[in-house]
Design a protein around this motif. Structure first.
Motif, PDB file in Angstrom:
ATOM      1  N   HIS A  60     -11.261  -3.384  -1.468  1.00 56.09           N
ATOM      2  CA  HIS A  60     -11.309  -2.666  -2.745  1.00 56.09           C
ATOM      3  C   HIS A  60     -12.349  -1.564  -2.564  1.00 56.09           C
ATOM      4  CE1 HIS A  60      -8.931  -5.720  -4.891  1.00 56.09           C
ATOM      5  NE2 HIS A  60      -9.456  -6.508  -3.962  1.00 56.09           N
ATOM      6  N   HIS A  61     -11.869  -0.352  -2.348  1.00 63.16           N
ATOM      7  CA  HIS A  61     -12.718   0.802  -2.052  1.00 63.16           C
ATOM      8  C   HIS A  61     -12.644   1.752  -3.234  1.00 63.16           C
ATOM      9  CE1 HIS A  61     -14.517   4.174   0.037  1.00 63.16           C
ATOM     10  NE2 HIS A  61     -13.407   4.868  -0.037  1.00 63.16           N
ATOM     11  N   GLU A  62     -13.730   1.738  -4.047  1.00 62.41           N
ATOM     12  CA  GLU A  62     -13.747   2.516  -5.292  1.00 62.41           C
ATOM     13  C   GLU A  62     -12.487   2.162  -6.088  1.00 62.41           C
ATOM     14  OE1 GLU A  62     -16.462   4.058  -6.278  1.00 62.41           O
ATOM     15  OE2 GLU A  62     -17.482   3.817  -4.376  1.00 62.41           O
ATOM     16  N   HIS A  63     -11.609   3.104  -6.392  1.00 65.54           N
ATOM     17  CA  HIS A  63     -10.406   2.819  -7.186  1.00 65.54           C
ATOM     18  C   HIS A  63      -9.194   2.448  -6.327  1.00 65.54           C
ATOM     19  CE1 HIS A  63      -9.925   6.977  -5.952  1.00 65.54           C
ATOM     20  NE2 HIS A  63      -8.627   6.823  -6.158  1.00 65.54           N
ATOM     21  N   LEU A  64      -9.369   2.386  -5.008  1.00 69.73           N
ATOM     22  CA  LEU A  64      -8.259   2.101  -4.098  1.00 69.73           C
ATOM     23  C   LEU A  64      -8.197   0.630  -3.721  1.00 69.73           C
ATOM     24  CD1 LEU A  64      -8.837   5.044  -1.595  1.00 69.73           C
ATOM     25  CD2 LEU A  64      -7.162   4.965  -3.462  1.00 69.73           C
ATOM     26  N   VAL A  65      -6.991   0.167  -3.416  1.00 69.67           N
ATOM     27  CA  VAL A  65      -6.777  -1.178  -2.876  1.00 69.67           C
ATOM     28  C   VAL A  65      -6.078  -0.977  -1.536  1.00 69.67           C
ATOM     29  CG1 VAL A  65      -5.624  -3.400  -3.215  1.00 69.67           C
ATOM     30  CG2 VAL A  65      -6.593  -2.182  -5.193  1.00 69.67           C
ATOM     31  N   LEU A  66      -6.740  -1.452  -0.473  1.00 68.90           N
ATOM     32  CA  LEU A  66      -6.220  -1.256   0.880  1.00 68.90           C
ATOM     33  C   LEU A  66      -6.004  -2.584   1.577  1.00 68.90           C
ATOM     34  CD1 LEU A  66      -8.807   1.126   0.572  1.00 68.90           C
ATOM     35  CD2 LEU A  66      -7.181   2.063   2.182  1.00 68.90           C
ATOM     36  N   TYR A  67      -4.961  -2.633   2.392  1.00 71.39           N
ATOM     37  CA  TYR A  67      -4.590  -3.845   3.123  1.00 71.39           C
ATOM     38  C   TYR A  67      -4.719  -3.559   4.605  1.00 71.39           C
ATOM     39  CZ  TYR A  67      -2.658  -4.779  -1.441  1.00 71.39           C
ATOM     40  OH  TYR A  67      -2.506  -4.943  -2.797  1.00 71.39           O
ATOM     41  N   LYS A  68      -5.222  -4.527   5.342  1.00 73.09           N
ATOM     42  CA  LYS A  68      -5.425  -4.336   6.772  1.00 73.09           C
ATOM     43  C   LYS A  68      -4.095  -4.406   7.511  1.00 73.09           C
ATOM     44  CE  LYS A  68      -8.442  -5.427  10.553  1.00 73.09           C
ATOM     45  NZ  LYS A  68      -9.369  -6.387  11.114  1.00 73.09           N
ATOM     46  N   GLU A  69      -3.879  -3.422   8.370  1.00 71.59           N
ATOM     47  CA  GLU A  69      -2.679  -3.421   9.210  1.00 71.59           C
ATOM     48  C   GLU A  69      -2.891  -4.408  10.339  1.00 71.59           C
ATOM     49  OE1 GLU A  69      -1.833   0.521  10.595  1.00 71.59           O
ATOM     50  OE2 GLU A  69      -1.146   1.171   8.633  1.00 71.59           O
TER      51      GLU A  69
END
Length: 93
Positions: free
Chosen positions: A82-91
């Motif tokens: 959870h980076h600021e307003h982003l949601v990222l998933y690890k490849e």
């Protein structure tokens, strides 16, 4: 996850292997590579290296410092960044 430090500014510390790698939004528009040398490179759409800088990890928290001096934060919760307003998933490698 065990509390550890990795990334730039962590003299001699090894970055956490579960943090290092490419993280991407569900739509693939934003891709953030967290490198083992404590640097990151973020692409947005077709714009490669839209943002670059360094990062440090403390426990599940990430502090970013962009090469222009801009700062941001992120937290890893249940394997999701959870980076600021982003949601990222690890490849997967």
């Amino acid at each position: 996850m065990a509390a550890s430090t990795g990334g730039a500014g962590a003299a001699g510390a090894e970055p956490r292997p579960d943090v290092v790698g490419v993280w991407t939004t569900a739509d693939g528009h934003i891709r953030q590579e967290l490198r083992s040398d404590g640097r990151y490179d973020e692409a947005r759409g077709a714009r490669r290296s839209a943002y670059t800088g360094s990062y440090t990890v403390t426990g599940d928290h990430i502090d970013y410092v962009d090469d222009t001096g801009f700062t941001a934060t992120g937290d890893i919760r249940d394997g999701v960044l959870h980076h600021e307003h982003l949601v990222l998933y690890k490849e997967e490698a």
